[in-house]
Write a protein that holds these residues in place. Structure first.
Motif, PDB file in Angstrom:
ATOM      1  N   ILE A 174       0.843  -1.205   0.000  1.00 41.54           N
ATOM      2  CA  ILE A 174       0.000   0.000   0.000  1.00 41.54           C
ATOM      3  C   ILE A 174       0.875   1.250   0.000  1.00 41.54           C
ATOM      4  CG2 ILE A 174      -1.820   1.246   1.198  1.00 41.54           C
ATOM      5  CD1 ILE A 174      -2.553  -1.456   2.537  1.00 41.54           C
ATOM      6  N   ALA A 175       1.929   1.243   0.836  1.00 42.34           N
ATOM      7  CA  ALA A 175       2.830   2.395   0.904  1.00 42.34           C
ATOM      8  C   ALA A 175       3.525   2.623  -0.433  1.00 42.34           C
ATOM      9  CB  ALA A 175       3.859   2.194   2.009  1.00 42.34           C
ATOM     10  N   ALA A 176       3.935   1.536  -1.093  1.00 43.06           N
ATOM     11  CA  ALA A 176       4.564   1.661  -2.411  1.00 43.06           C
ATOM     12  C   ALA A 176       3.579   2.242  -3.414  1.00 43.06           C
ATOM     13  CB  ALA A 176       5.086   0.310  -2.881  1.00 43.06           C
ATOM     14  N   ALA A 177       2.327   1.816  -3.335  1.00 39.54           N
ATOM     15  CA  ALA A 177       1.299   2.327  -4.239  1.00 39.54           C
ATOM     16  C   ALA A 177       1.122   3.833  -4.053  1.00 39.54           C
ATOM     17  CB  ALA A 177      -0.023   1.609  -3.980  1.00 39.54           C
ATOM     18  N   ILE A 178       1.102   4.282  -2.804  1.00 33.72           N
ATOM     19  CA  ILE A 178       0.957   5.713  -2.517  1.00 33.72           C
ATOM     20  C   ILE A 178       2.133   6.501  -3.084  1.00 33.72           C
ATOM     21  CG2 ILE A 178       0.987   7.411  -0.640  1.00 33.72           C
ATOM     22  CD1 ILE A 178      -0.568   5.281   1.028  1.00 33.72           C
ATOM     23  N   ARG A 179       3.332   6.017  -2.829  1.00 35.28           N
ATOM     24  CA  ARG A 179       4.525   6.737  -3.286  1.00 35.28           C
ATOM     25  C   ARG A 179       4.605   6.794  -4.811  1.00 35.28           C
ATOM     26  NH1 ARG A 179       8.369   8.035   0.387  1.00 35.28           N
ATOM     27  NH2 ARG A 179       8.066   7.316   2.529  1.00 35.28           N
ATOM     28  N   LEU A 180       4.232   5.717  -5.472  1.00 40.10           N
ATOM     29  CA  LEU A 180       4.293   5.713  -6.937  1.00 40.10           C
ATOM     30  C   LEU A 180       3.172   6.568  -7.532  1.00 40.10           C
ATOM     31  CD1 LEU A 180       5.238   1.973  -7.557  1.00 40.10           C
ATOM     32  CD2 LEU A 180       6.717   3.990  -7.710  1.00 40.10           C
ATOM     33  N   ALA A 181       2.012   6.581  -6.878  1.00 38.57           N
ATOM     34  CA  ALA A 181       0.931   7.449  -7.356  1.00 38.57           C
ATOM     35  C   ALA A 181       1.348   8.910  -7.260  1.00 38.57           C
ATOM     36  CB  ALA A 181      -0.334   7.189  -6.540  1.00 38.57           C
ATOM     37  N   VAL A 182       2.035   9.257  -6.171  1.00 35.93           N
ATOM     38  CA  VAL A 182       2.531  10.625  -6.014  1.00 35.93           C
ATOM     39  C   VAL A 182       3.531  10.964  -7.119  1.00 35.93           C
ATOM     40  CG1 VAL A 182       3.916  12.140  -4.531  1.00 35.93           C
ATOM     41  CG2 VAL A 182       2.106  10.737  -3.538  1.00 35.93           C
ATOM     42  N   LYS A 183       4.287   9.959  -7.567  1.00 36.36           N
ATOM     43  CA  LYS A 183       5.244  10.177  -8.658  1.00 36.36           C
ATOM     44  C   LYS A 183       4.573  10.298 -10.022  1.00 36.36           C
ATOM     45  CE  LYS A 183       9.582   8.137  -6.966  1.00 36.36           C
ATOM     46  NZ  LYS A 183      10.590   8.996  -7.611  1.00 36.36           N
ATOM     47  N   GLY A 184       3.251  10.047 -10.079  1.00 34.28           N
ATOM     48  CA  GLY A 184       2.528  10.203 -11.329  1.00 34.28           C
ATOM     49  C   GLY A 184       2.151   8.917 -12.022  1.00 34.28           C
TER      50      GLY A 184
END
Length: 490
Positions: A16-26
């Motif tokens: 979930i944390a990886a998903a959040i960070r990658l979503a923030v990256k676009g």
């Protein structure tokens, strides 16, 4: 330019944390989870009016959770709140000693001095040593990849390398703790921290004595909605960022062509991706999802000793015990024998150390009025084919006998409902090989350097997060693994 897509295997806290960070990256992010719920080990369930957090129950270093909301431009308090504990844990010894681990270091040192006679100076020296290990290792070995050249080119890394002799890697935790304390109860107290990553204090390096600093310095907390609120709040954040979760969708294969991860096969359908992140245990990632590419298997890592597992009894108890708190430990009389049983004999010791978590102490509606929800856990070996049904029957009797003696009351008649989680069900529910809680053990001097990297060296665009890879298991380190993945991804 079309939006790039990231596919994540597993909705554990690191996924979930990886998903959040990658979503923030676009990135356009999708998460595929085999279970019908998110969280992996950090899940919850109810039984007959009692609510239980199924897995991790100690919450430390909340800044790593808050950081995800801040990174996404959100106010953490709009999603997630928690309170700091004044007393981290209550400890009960076979000789009748009762020790309260106060969060305030001076108050705790005074408590230890009163209860054991150990000098306050010894306690303060110990925490200075623990703090020193943290200062040396944190920014280099926990927050960055050990498998990336630029990590070793920074001034911070050079400074840490020059101080490596100070991290005490050539003694075991037990040997180091004996050098600090005369009282055997204090040695046992600090040896226990090896279990925070599923290791053996009689084999694990004294470098792991950094763990007490993480708990004492940063404190321990209780999320207002229980531990599962960590999962719940992060899923809501991810969804607000556009992340899509697909539950009941087990991944069948990581599709690799020409040395590149091209996507995932789910129910026979190919889902294409620019990058793939596996939050599944690295053992199953290779053996199951990359089974058609055996040349890629890092056998030296996959064959390493696994961490310990757990046996948990979730008991609905029809009485309240004022002498108990949120976190409680009931020590065994002979600690080394308990670890020998787990690691050498691969069985359960007849006098196990019992961890008892009662979230209804802080969240009253987790149990009916006048009752308590007991999360009762002991450390056990990873599953290598033991007769678990017999071991569970014997362990249950021994635990009830031990707690009844310590509490001065037969607790057996008070247990009105029960669920059990053992190494077999841990593996089946969370894809943790052999039911190990933390991937590989840390029972060697260089274990920290031998964990699987967060990026594949053989397959481009394939990344790894979660407790089975660097930097290790537990909520804080799992969250850091997601940060390291994000740092790798352009």
């Amino acid at each position: 330019m079309p939006q790039q897509k990231a596919l994540i295997i597993g909705a554990g806290v690191a996924g979930i944390a990886a998903a959040i960070r990658l979503a923030v990256k676009g990135y356009a992010v999708e998460v595929f989870e085999s279970n019908s719920y998110a969280g992996g080990k950090l899940s919850e369930f109810e039984q007959a009016g009692y609510r239980f957090d199924a897995g991790p129950s100690l919450f430390t270093m909340p800044q790593y959770v808050d950081e995800l909301f801040t990174l996404a431009g959100k106010d953490p308090e709009q999603y997630f709140s928690y309170k700091k504990l004044d007393v981290v844990c209550h400890y009960f010894y076979p000789d009748g000693t009762h020790l309260k681990a106060y969060a305030d270091p001076d108050k705790f040192a005074e408590e230890v001095n009163i209860q054991t006679g150990e000098s306050i100076n010894n306690i303060q020296n110990y925490y200075r040593n623990s703090n020193r290990i943290y200062d040396i290792t944190n920014h280099v070995f926990l927050e960055q990849s050990l498998h990336r050249l630029k990590t070793y080119l920074s001034k911070q890394t050079v400074k840490s390398i020059l101080r490596l002799f100070q991290i005490d890697a050539f003694r075991t935790m037990h040997q180091a703790n004996q050098s600090f304390y005369q009282d055997k109860r204090l040695v046992q107290f600090y040896d226990r921290y090896a279990t925070y990553n599923g290791s053996n204090p009689y084999r694990a390096p004294a470098t792991l004595n950094v763990i007490p600093h993480l708990e004492q310095h940063f404190g321990a907390y209780f999320p207002d909605g229980g531990m599962y609120s960590i999962t719940d709040s992060l899923v809501k954040l991810a969804q607000d960022l556009g992340v899509q979760f697909h539950y009941g969708q087990p991944v069948e294969e990581i599709v690799v062509k020409g040395g590149r991860a091209e996507g995932l096969k789910v129910k026979g359908t190919l889902h294409s991706a620019d990058i793939v992140v596996s939050n599944m245990d690295v053992w199953f990632t290779y053996r199951k999802l990359l089974k058609n590419h055996p040349r890629l298997f890092p056998e030296n890592i996959l064959k390493q000793e696994r961490s310990s597992s757990a046996l948990i009894f979730y008991w609905g108890v029809k009485q309240q015990f004022p002498q108990l708190d949120l976190h409680n430990i009931f020590f065994s009389a002979v600690y080394e024998a308990e670890f020998n049983a787990i690691w050498k004999e691969k069985t359960i010791y007849h006098d196990p150390t019992v961890y008892l978590n009662i979230s209804s102490k802080f969240k009253a509606d987790d149990a009916p009025e006048g009752c308590e929800n007991w999360f009762t856990m002991i450390n056990v070996p990873a599953n290598t084919g033991q007769d678990w049904d017999q071991l569970i029957t014997e362990a249950r009797q021994n635990i009830i006998r031990k707690l009844s003696a310590q509490l001065g009351q037969d607790i057996a008649p008070l247990i009105v409902n029960e669920s059990i989680l053992d190494p077999r069900s841990i593996e089946s529910k969370t894809s943790s090989y052999q039911g190990s809680l933390y991937g590989n053990s840390s029972n060697s001097q260089f274990a920290a350097f031998l964990r699987h990297a967060n990026r594949s060296s053989n397959v481009s665009n394939l990344y790894f997060c979660g407790g089975s890879v660097h930097p290790g298991g537990g909520i804080p380190l799992a969250l850091l693994s997601a940060k390291i993945v994000s740092d790798w991804v352009k």
